[in-house]
Structure formats: structure tokens, C-alpha cells
Design a protein around this motif. Structure first.
Motif, PDB file in Angstrom:
ATOM      1  N   LEU A  64      34.478 -59.764  14.102  1.00  0.00           N
ATOM      2  CA  LEU A  64      33.310 -60.489  14.625  1.00  0.00           C
ATOM      3  C   LEU A  64      33.782 -61.371  15.776  1.00  0.00           C
ATOM      4  O   LEU A  64      34.890 -61.918  15.729  1.00  0.00           O
ATOM      5  CB  LEU A  64      32.675 -61.358  13.534  1.00  0.00           C
ATOM      6  CG  LEU A  64      31.933 -60.630  12.413  1.00  0.00           C
ATOM      7  CD1 LEU A  64      31.444 -61.629  11.374  1.00  0.00           C
ATOM      8  CD2 LEU A  64      30.768 -59.821  12.965  1.00  0.00           C
ATOM      9  N   ALA A 103      28.089 -62.253   7.682  1.00  0.00           N
ATOM     10  CA  ALA A 103      28.254 -60.904   7.138  1.00  0.00           C
ATOM     11  C   ALA A 103      27.312 -60.663   5.965  1.00  0.00           C
ATOM     12  O   ALA A 103      26.752 -59.571   5.808  1.00  0.00           O
ATOM     13  CB  ALA A 103      29.710 -60.696   6.709  1.00  0.00           C
ATOM     14  N   LEU A 106      23.387 -60.867   7.575  1.00  0.00           N
ATOM     15  CA  LEU A 106      23.037 -59.987   8.693  1.00  0.00           C
ATOM     16  C   LEU A 106      23.868 -58.706   8.710  1.00  0.00           C
ATOM     17  O   LEU A 106      23.849 -57.976   9.705  1.00  0.00           O
ATOM     18  CB  LEU A 106      23.222 -60.738  10.015  1.00  0.00           C
ATOM     19  CG  LEU A 106      22.332 -61.973  10.198  1.00  0.00           C
ATOM     20  CD1 LEU A 106      22.715 -62.730  11.469  1.00  0.00           C
ATOM     21  CD2 LEU A 106      20.872 -61.592  10.240  1.00  0.00           C
ATOM     22  N   ASN A 107      24.611 -58.491   7.644  1.00  0.00           N
ATOM     23  CA  ASN A 107      25.410 -57.266   7.523  1.00  0.00           C
ATOM     24  C   ASN A 107      26.397 -57.101   8.680  1.00  0.00           C
ATOM     25  O   ASN A 107      26.645 -55.990   9.156  1.00  0.00           O
ATOM     26  CB  ASN A 107      24.488 -56.036   7.423  1.00  0.00           C
ATOM     27  CG  ASN A 107      25.202 -54.816   6.886  1.00  0.00           C
ATOM     28  OD1 ASN A 107      26.190 -54.933   6.145  1.00  0.00           O
ATOM     29  ND2 ASN A 107      24.720 -53.644   7.256  1.00  0.00           N
ATOM     30  N   SER A 108      26.923 -58.236   9.154  1.00  0.00           N
ATOM     31  CA  SER A 108      27.932 -58.255  10.225  1.00  0.00           C
ATOM     32  C   SER A 108      27.440 -57.603  11.510  1.00  0.00           C
ATOM     33  O   SER A 108      28.237 -57.119  12.318  1.00  0.00           O
ATOM     34  CB  SER A 108      29.222 -57.556   9.765  1.00  0.00           C
ATOM     35  OG  SER A 108      29.739 -58.152   8.606  1.00  0.00           O
ATOM     36  N   SER A 109      26.134 -57.590  11.719  1.00  0.00           N
ATOM     37  CA  SER A 109      25.574 -56.881  12.874  1.00  0.00           C
ATOM     38  C   SER A 109      25.139 -57.871  13.964  1.00  0.00           C
ATOM     39  O   SER A 109      24.283 -58.738  13.719  1.00  0.00           O
ATOM     40  CB  SER A 109      24.373 -56.034  12.445  1.00  0.00           C
ATOM     41  OG  SER A 109      23.712 -55.488  13.554  1.00  0.00           O
ATOM     42  N   ILE A 110      25.706 -57.741  15.139  1.00  0.00           N
ATOM     43  CA  ILE A 110      25.290 -58.558  16.278  1.00  0.00           C
ATOM     44  C   ILE A 110      23.850 -58.234  16.658  1.00  0.00           C
ATOM     45  O   ILE A 110      23.068 -59.113  17.044  1.00  0.00           O
ATOM     46  CB  ILE A 110      26.232 -58.321  17.479  1.00  0.00           C
ATOM     47  CG1 ILE A 110      27.661 -58.739  17.132  1.00  0.00           C
ATOM     48  CG2 ILE A 110      25.747 -59.099  18.696  1.00  0.00           C
ATOM     49  CD1 ILE A 110      27.830 -60.199  16.818  1.00  0.00           C
ATOM     50  N   LEU A 111      23.479 -56.982  16.540  1.00  0.00           N
ATOM     51  CA  LEU A 111      22.105 -56.579  16.861  1.00  0.00           C
ATOM     52  C   LEU A 111      21.100 -57.269  15.939  1.00  0.00           C
ATOM     53  O   LEU A 111      20.060 -57.756  16.399  1.00  0.00           O
ATOM     54  CB  LEU A 111      21.980 -55.057  16.752  1.00  0.00           C
ATOM     55  CG  LEU A 111      20.586 -54.475  17.067  1.00  0.00           C
ATOM     56  CD1 LEU A 111      20.181 -54.822  18.492  1.00  0.00           C
ATOM     57  CD2 LEU A 111      20.583 -52.975  16.857  1.00  0.00           C
ATOM     58  N   ASN A 112      21.419 -57.314  14.629  1.00  0.00           N
ATOM     59  CA  ASN A 112      20.536 -58.026  13.696  1.00  0.00           C
ATOM     60  C   ASN A 112      20.453 -59.508  14.045  1.00  0.00           C
ATOM     61  O   ASN A 112      19.382 -60.126  13.949  1.00  0.00           O
ATOM     62  CB  ASN A 112      21.041 -57.857  12.261  1.00  0.00           C
ATOM     63  CG  ASN A 112      20.865 -56.446  11.752  1.00  0.00           C
ATOM     64  OD1 ASN A 112      20.064 -55.673  12.295  1.00  0.00           O
ATOM     65  ND2 ASN A 112      21.622 -56.079  10.724  1.00  0.00           N
ATOM     66  N   ARG A 115      18.151 -60.044  16.990  1.00  0.00           N
ATOM     67  CA  ARG A 115      16.748 -59.917  16.598  1.00  0.00           C
ATOM     68  C   ARG A 115      16.248 -61.221  15.977  1.00  0.00           C
ATOM     69  O   ARG A 115      15.131 -61.671  16.256  1.00  0.00           O
ATOM     70  CB  ARG A 115      16.581 -58.762  15.616  1.00  0.00           C
ATOM     71  CG  ARG A 115      16.742 -57.385  16.258  1.00  0.00           C
ATOM     72  CD  ARG A 115      16.755 -56.307  15.204  1.00  0.00           C
ATOM     73  NE  ARG A 115      16.892 -54.973  15.802  1.00  0.00           N
ATOM     74  CZ  ARG A 115      17.144 -53.861  15.115  1.00  0.00           C
ATOM     75  NH1 ARG A 115      17.276 -53.924  13.779  1.00  0.00           N
ATOM     76  NH2 ARG A 115      17.249 -52.698  15.737  1.00  0.00           N
TER      77      ARG A 115
END
Length: 290
Positions: A64, A103, A106-112, A115
């Protein structure tokens, strides 16, 4: 044959050790977090740069960013308190402060994360601008508007392990169809304000000038009165001294004689150099000896 098999097994063991060792090493850079997952669950977070280890084949790693990130919001319409439509185009500076919470939520997602940021910041911009008039929105572009948006967001993003550093407005403008009309109205209002200030300034200038003229007239009048008083005192003193100087008969006659000489000298002007005196004149008595 046994030697060949032994060497082959040794090579396999060495290669396995090398693969196992390389699979257990974790290199963390300065600008990143390392998440160590075990069967999909984050078991620990490495937040310091350097070399660390994990269990190969069982634990996996994910990265991350450990730096300031920028998210550019799409331009959108917002409506002010006085029902005026404006175009808002902003961007957000943010960072991950709690990688474990990031994590998990947001499930470690930059896209999430982007949003979530988009929804939160857009709603905040809409709420803040809807509570302000169009003039206040325009005049608040020097920083007041951004601060109001940040205050409205508060710490709502901390639940995702995110901190918003700033919400900056790239462009906050009027729609093209009514921009000219609004600008003309604003110019007219500013002209009225300028005319009011000018009229107030002129009135104050006239008041100051009238006050100054009155003070000058009073000062001149007082000075003239003082000068007249001083002149009168001087003349009185002159007459007193003159009276004291000629308070005897001899002095009075001498004074009369001097005055007669002055009168005679004043009459002898130009080519008129003949002086005719009566017999009882003080000057004639000097010449006749009487």
C-alpha cells in the motif's frame, strides 16, 4: 551411480533452500506499507523500510502506498443558497494512516478508497455551497471555502484508515449560459458600492473643508483683533510719551517750530522754491529776530 544421485539430491536441496529463502524475504521501501497475509487475512503490517521475513508458501505480501496521494474529482454542478447553479472542479490530497483498517474496510483497494472519497467530498461540497450565497462562494475561493468543506467532512474518513489533507478547488465557475449576465450584475453592484463610497468621501471632504475654513476665519479675526488692540495700545503709548515730552511751554513752542519746518519742507517741491510766510509765523520770527 550413487554419487550422481547424491549430487542430484544435493542440488535439489540447495535450489529448494534458495527458493525458500527468497520466498521468505520481504523488502519494504520508504514509500510503502507491506501487508503480510496468512490465508487471506492480514496477520501483520510492516511500516518501516528494510528487510524482514515471512513464512514462504503460507504467507503472502501486498503493498500500500505510504505517501500523499491525489484524487481528481469530476466537475459537477452545485446549487447555492440563492438557487444559482455553479460548476465545481476540485481535487483531494489524502494518505493512508492505518493500513490495517484500510485493508479490512476497503479490501486494500485504492479504487475503493477513491470511490469513498469521491462520495464524501462531493456531498460535503454540495452541502457547504448550498448553505452559502453565490457572492459568498465566489469571495470564499481564497481558502475559506476549502476550510469549510474540510470542517464539514471532519474525521468521517478515519473509519477507513484514511486522512484527508486538503480539498482544493481548481475551478469554481458559473455555467456558460448565465455567466455574462451574472458578471454584469456583479459589476453593477460593485459600481453602486463604489459610487456610495465616493459620495461619502466627498461629503466628508466638504465637511472637513468647511470646518477648516471656519477655523481659519476665526483665527484671522482673532489675529486682526489682537493687531488692532496692539496698534491702539501703541498709539496711546505714543501720545502719552509725546505729551510727556512737551508738557512745558518751551517744549511746546519747540515742537510747534519743528512742525512748521516740516510743513515748509513739504511745500518746497519741484520748481516751487519760494516760501511766503505770514509775519507771525515761528519761522518768520527766526529770520526777523522778533
Amino acid at each position: 551411480m550413487r554419487k550422481i544421485i547424491g549430487r542430484f539430491l544435493t542440488i535439489i536441496i540447495v535450489l529448494g533452500a534458495i527458493i525458500g529463502l527468497s520466498g521468505s524475504m520481504v523488502v519494504t521501501r520508504e514509500n510503502e506499507y507491506k501487508l503480510i497475509r496468512e490465508f487471506g487475512r492480514v496477520s501483520r503490517v510492516i511500516d518501516q523500510a528494510g528487510l524482514s521475513f515471512k513464512v514462504p508458501f503460507i504467507q503472502t505480501t501486498a503493498s500500500l502506498p505510504k505517501e500523499i496521494l491525489i484524487y481528481d474529482l469530476a466537475a459537477s454542478d452545485v446549487i447555492t443558497m440563492d438557487k444559482k447553479t455553479m460548476m465545481s472542479d476540485s481535487y483531494v490530497l489524502w494518505e493512508i494512516t492505518d493500513p490495517l483498517k484500510f485493508a479490512q474496510t476497503l479490501n486494500s483497494s485504492i479504487l475503493n478508497a477513491e470511490r469513498r472519497i469521491d462520495t464524501t467530498v462531493y456531498n460535503s461540497i454540495k452541502n457547504v455551497i448550498s448553505s452559502m450565497s453565490q457572492n459568498d462562494v465566489i469571495s470564499g475561493r481564497d481558502g475559506e471555502l476549502s476550510q469549510a468543506i474540510m470542517n464539514n467532512i471532519g474525521d468521517s474518513m478515519e473509519q477507513y484508515g484514511i486522512r484527508l489533507l486538503a480539498v482544493e478547488t481548481k475551478q469554481l465557475d458559473l455555467p456558460a449560459d448565465n455567466k455574462a449576465a451574472v458578471y454584469e450584475r456583479m459589476i453593477s453592484e460593485r459600481d453602486k458600492i463604489a459610487a456610495t463610497y465616493q459620495a461619502e468621501g466627498q461629503a466628508e471632504a466638504r465637511m472637513i473643508q468647511n470646518t477648516t475654513d471656519r477655523e481659519i476665519a476665526i483665527s484671522i479675526s482673532n489675529a486682526q483683533a489682537e493687531a488692532a488692540a496692539v496698534t491702539a495700545e501703541g498709539e496711546a503709548e505714543y501720545m502719552r510719551i509725546l505729551a510727556a515730552a512737551y508738557n512745558t511751554e518751551e517744549r511746546a513752542e519747540f515742537y510747534g517750530f519743528i512742525r512748521a519746518l516740516d510743513a515748509a519742507r513739504a511745500s518746497l517741491t519741484g520748481s516751487q522754491n519760494t516760501l511766503i510766510l505770514p509775519g507771525d509765523s515761528p519761522i518768520a520770527r527766526i529770520f526777523t529776530g522778533q
